[in-house]
Design a protein around this motif. Sequence first.
Motif, PDB file in Angstrom:
ATOM      1  N   ALA A  99     -72.940  18.069  20.709  1.00 11.42           N
ATOM      2  CA  ALA A  99     -72.515  17.331  19.515  1.00 11.42           C
ATOM      3  C   ALA A  99     -71.292  16.473  19.820  1.00 11.42           C
ATOM      4  CB  ALA A  99     -72.214  18.302  18.375  1.00 11.42           C
ATOM      5  N   HIS A 100     -70.390  17.010  20.626  1.00 11.82           N
ATOM      6  CA  HIS A 100     -69.186  16.279  21.017  1.00 11.82           C
ATOM      7  C   HIS A 100     -69.558  15.049  21.855  1.00 11.82           C
ATOM      8  CE1 HIS A 100     -65.072  15.756  22.753  1.00 11.82           C
ATOM      9  NE2 HIS A 100     -64.711  16.258  21.572  1.00 11.82           N
ATOM     10  N   VAL A 101     -70.495  15.246  22.787  1.00  9.82           N
ATOM     11  CA  VAL A 101     -70.952  14.136  23.633  1.00  9.82           C
ATOM     12  C   VAL A 101     -71.639  13.074  22.795  1.00  9.82           C
ATOM     13  CG1 VAL A 101     -72.571  13.493  25.458  1.00  9.82           C
ATOM     14  CG2 VAL A 101     -71.147  15.532  25.716  1.00  9.82           C
ATOM     15  N   ALA A 102     -72.485  13.506  21.850  1.00  3.08           N
ATOM     16  CA  ALA A 102     -73.278  12.578  21.055  1.00  3.08           C
ATOM     17  C   ALA A 102     -72.448  11.796  20.044  1.00  3.08           C
ATOM     18  CB  ALA A 102     -74.393  13.338  20.333  1.00  3.08           C
ATOM     19  N   ASP A 103     -71.210  12.218  19.816  1.00  2.00           N
ATOM     20  CA  ASP A 103     -70.377  11.527  18.824  1.00  2.00           C
ATOM     21  C   ASP A 103     -69.228  10.769  19.480  1.00  2.00           C
ATOM     22  OD1 ASP A 103     -69.860  10.913  16.106  1.00  2.00           O
ATOM     23  OD2 ASP A 103     -68.144  12.278  16.150  1.00  2.00           O
ATOM     24  N   THR A 104     -69.296  10.561  20.787  1.00  2.58           N
ATOM     25  CA  THR A 104     -68.201   9.924  21.527  1.00  2.58           C
ATOM     26  C   THR A 104     -68.682   8.621  22.154  1.00  2.58           C
ATOM     27  OG1 THR A 104     -67.238  12.083  22.038  1.00  2.58           O
ATOM     28  CG2 THR A 104     -66.514  10.220  23.369  1.00  2.58           C
ATOM     29  N   VAL A 105     -67.836   7.623  22.122  1.00  2.00           N
ATOM     30  CA  VAL A 105     -68.102   6.347  22.783  1.00  2.00           C
ATOM     31  C   VAL A 105     -67.390   6.353  24.135  1.00  2.00           C
ATOM     32  CG1 VAL A 105     -67.832   3.841  22.660  1.00  2.00           C
ATOM     33  CG2 VAL A 105     -68.329   5.150  20.585  1.00  2.00           C
ATOM     34  N   HIS A 106     -68.111   6.015  25.199  1.00  2.00           N
ATOM     35  CA  HIS A 106     -67.550   6.010  26.548  1.00  2.00           C
ATOM     36  C   HIS A 106     -67.491   4.582  27.074  1.00  2.00           C
ATOM     37  CE1 HIS A 106     -69.205  10.073  26.010  1.00  2.00           C
ATOM     38  NE2 HIS A 106     -68.232  10.476  26.829  1.00  2.00           N
ATOM     39  N   ALA A 128     -64.913  -2.367  17.797  1.00  2.00           N
ATOM     40  CA  ALA A 128     -66.312  -2.257  17.383  1.00  2.00           C
ATOM     41  C   ALA A 128     -66.714  -0.805  17.147  1.00  2.00           C
ATOM     42  CB  ALA A 128     -67.217  -2.888  18.446  1.00  2.00           C
ATOM     43  N   ALA A 129     -66.214   0.102  17.984  1.00  2.00           N
ATOM     44  CA  ALA A 129     -66.519   1.528  17.807  1.00  2.00           C
ATOM     45  C   ALA A 129     -65.974   2.033  16.475  1.00  2.00           C
ATOM     46  CB  ALA A 129     -65.941   2.325  18.968  1.00  2.00           C
ATOM     47  N   ARG A 130     -64.751   1.631  16.143  1.00  2.00           N
ATOM     48  CA  ARG A 130     -64.180   2.053  14.858  1.00  2.00           C
ATOM     49  C   ARG A 130     -64.966   1.472  13.692  1.00  2.00           C
ATOM     50  NH1 ARG A 130     -58.245   0.064  13.156  1.00  2.00           N
ATOM     51  NH2 ARG A 130     -59.418  -1.901  13.177  1.00  2.00           N
ATOM     52  N   GLY A 133     -67.939   3.365  12.710  1.00  2.00           N
ATOM     53  CA  GLY A 133     -67.722   4.701  12.164  1.00  2.00           C
ATOM     54  C   GLY A 133     -67.472   5.782  13.186  1.00  2.00           C
ATOM     55  N   ARG A 134     -67.309   5.422  14.465  1.00  2.00           N
ATOM     56  CA  ARG A 134     -67.020   6.420  15.487  1.00  2.00           C
ATOM     57  C   ARG A 134     -65.550   6.804  15.452  1.00  2.00           C
ATOM     58  NH1 ARG A 134     -71.665   8.640  16.147  1.00  2.00           N
ATOM     59  NH2 ARG A 134     -73.122   6.981  15.541  1.00  2.00           N
ATOM     60  N   THR A 135     -65.278   8.040  15.825  1.00  2.00           N
ATOM     61  CA  THR A 135     -63.899   8.547  15.747  1.00  2.00           C
ATOM     62  C   THR A 135     -63.319   8.957  17.094  1.00  2.00           C
ATOM     63  OG1 THR A 135     -64.727  10.783  15.274  1.00  2.00           O
ATOM     64  CG2 THR A 135     -64.221   9.355  13.383  1.00  2.00           C
ATOM     65  N   ARG A 136     -64.164   8.987  18.156  1.00  2.00           N
ATOM     66  CA  ARG A 136     -63.679   9.391  19.479  1.00  2.00           C
ATOM     67  C   ARG A 136     -64.141   8.373  20.511  1.00  2.00           C
ATOM     68  NH1 ARG A 136     -64.953  14.691  17.641  1.00  2.00           N
ATOM     69  NH2 ARG A 136     -67.077  14.484  18.475  1.00  2.00           N
ATOM     70  N   ASP A 151     -55.924   1.792  15.400  1.00  2.00           N
ATOM     71  CA  ASP A 151     -55.651   3.010  14.634  1.00  2.00           C
ATOM     72  C   ASP A 151     -56.951   3.671  14.179  1.00  2.00           C
ATOM     73  OD1 ASP A 151     -52.904   2.550  14.828  1.00  2.00           O
ATOM     74  OD2 ASP A 151     -52.890   1.305  13.019  1.00  2.00           O
ATOM     75  N   GLY A 152     -56.856   4.975  13.887  1.00  2.00           N
ATOM     76  CA  GLY A 152     -57.979   5.700  13.302  1.00  2.00           C
ATOM     77  C   GLY A 152     -58.968   6.254  14.304  1.00  2.00           C
ATOM     78  N   LEU A 153     -58.605   6.286  15.591  1.00  2.42           N
ATOM     79  CA  LEU A 153     -59.506   6.809  16.607  1.00  2.42           C
ATOM     80  C   LEU A 153     -58.778   7.803  17.504  1.00  2.42           C
ATOM     81  CD1 LEU A 153     -61.388   3.611  17.839  1.00  2.42           C
ATOM     82  CD2 LEU A 153     -62.462   5.575  16.779  1.00  2.42           C
TER      83      LEU A 153
END
Length: 508
Positions: A99-106, A128-130, A133-136, A151-153
């Motif tokens: 779940a952590h991997v699937a919610d992270t942008v690399h 663009a990630a923010r 709606g991505r947070t990590r 901000d916000g990430l």
Amino acid sequence: MTVARTWAVALTGLRGDLVEVEADVSSQTPEFAIIGLADKALGEAGRRVRNACTNRGLDLPKRRITVNLSPASLPKRGSGFDVAIAVAALATSVRMDAAHVADTVHIGELGLDGRLRPVAGVLPAVVAARAAGRTRVVVPTANAAEAALVDGLEVFAAVCLADVVRWHGGRSEAPDLPAVDLPGAAEPADVALELADVVGQREAVDALVVAAAGGHHILMSGPPGAGKTMLARRLPGILPPLDDDAALSVASVRSLSGETVTRLSRVPPFESPHHGATAAALIGGGSGVIRPGAIARASEGVLFLDEGGEFPASVLDALRQPLESGVIQVHRSGVAATYPARFQLVVATNPCPCGQYGVPGGTCECAPQAIRRYTRRLSGPLLDRIDIDLRLQRVSSVRRDDAGAIVTTAHARSVVAEARARAARRWKETPWRRNADVPGTWLRGPAAPSSDVLAPLDLALRRGALTLRGYDRLMRVAWTVADIAGHDRLEASDVGRALYLRRGASAS
């Protein structure tokens, strides 16, 4: 698990699209295939990923690994997908928090030893990630300061691939590696040049203040040594500081250009391309990844073309469309990138190739045809988009008899700020805040003054001395003159001053 997912970002100009990176392990035949409209640099990621994983003690399955980049119809370019591809491929066999991997942008490129190398465009990618709606987000250590500007990430700055695996809950016994540093020198400090250093050009200084107050384009013509470059370089110092959105846009363009970005500068940018620059250098382009040109890098600031008469006519004409629309579109095979182009144009030119034509005490040896050919480099359509035309002469005295007449940068900046505040109040019910942005239909409609005030402009239009575009630009300059003078309504003197600036004020 046999299928793992994570995220990367595909950049097209300043626009970033989130890309889902899926990895699947199937047959027993060792192979690494990447599908999803990848370019050559991205297609080579499989080799970098395999070597990086092996050298970090993170062995991939000795089976066929298929990596899909979705949406498949979106072109993907560059090596910034390496980390996302490696993490997705490892997640098929290495125990990590799915779940952590699937919610992270690399974001980042991999070296063969597993270190994360910095890439260009991290800032717009994180923006663009923010927005998605991505947070990590995971970035190379060298890009950490740049990513932290958003901000916000939650930003994790990784030195090597093993750090990323451990951050996702996996295990790795790989020893630490030194981080890859950013190439190049540190960012220069924001220093505003002092306007009071300009001697004997009071008319030109006043015109520069008008240009800054309204966001107007300006042409300065005169012999070498008249102070054209000196004046142009002081324009950013009297412009209002950039707001948050403008500063982020400027920093994003710089990031895409491969420059070091560690903070949001509030000073408007200043770009001065050489007169030998090509149209591509001005507009932007490149093979594969489309890089911004001088026009985009000058957005929210000043584009200064020194020796304007030396630029090829085709290069100068490339300015016409972005001057009107405020954006620049770069088209390449299969892709089109859009960059902001809200800049103030300052053109400096000599009166002739040798610079002595019409100069008191000077001797011009240029042939008449050479002079005509030189001045025609600035085409009529381009000149029609210039608001202020200054004719400068060389300074004849360096004495400062009247100290009160000296205009400092601080004083000019305060005048500009007050004039812009007055304009913003006047246009508060409209989408515009600067006089230079107000369309002619509005200036000639709801904001039109009495016919007596506009009589000189109407006469020039009837005689053919003005085009309708020039008419509207003169009205914008007149409103700026009125704002500086503190007038609530447009007066005849404001129009007269605008005509004087348009026809070529002779500074002495």
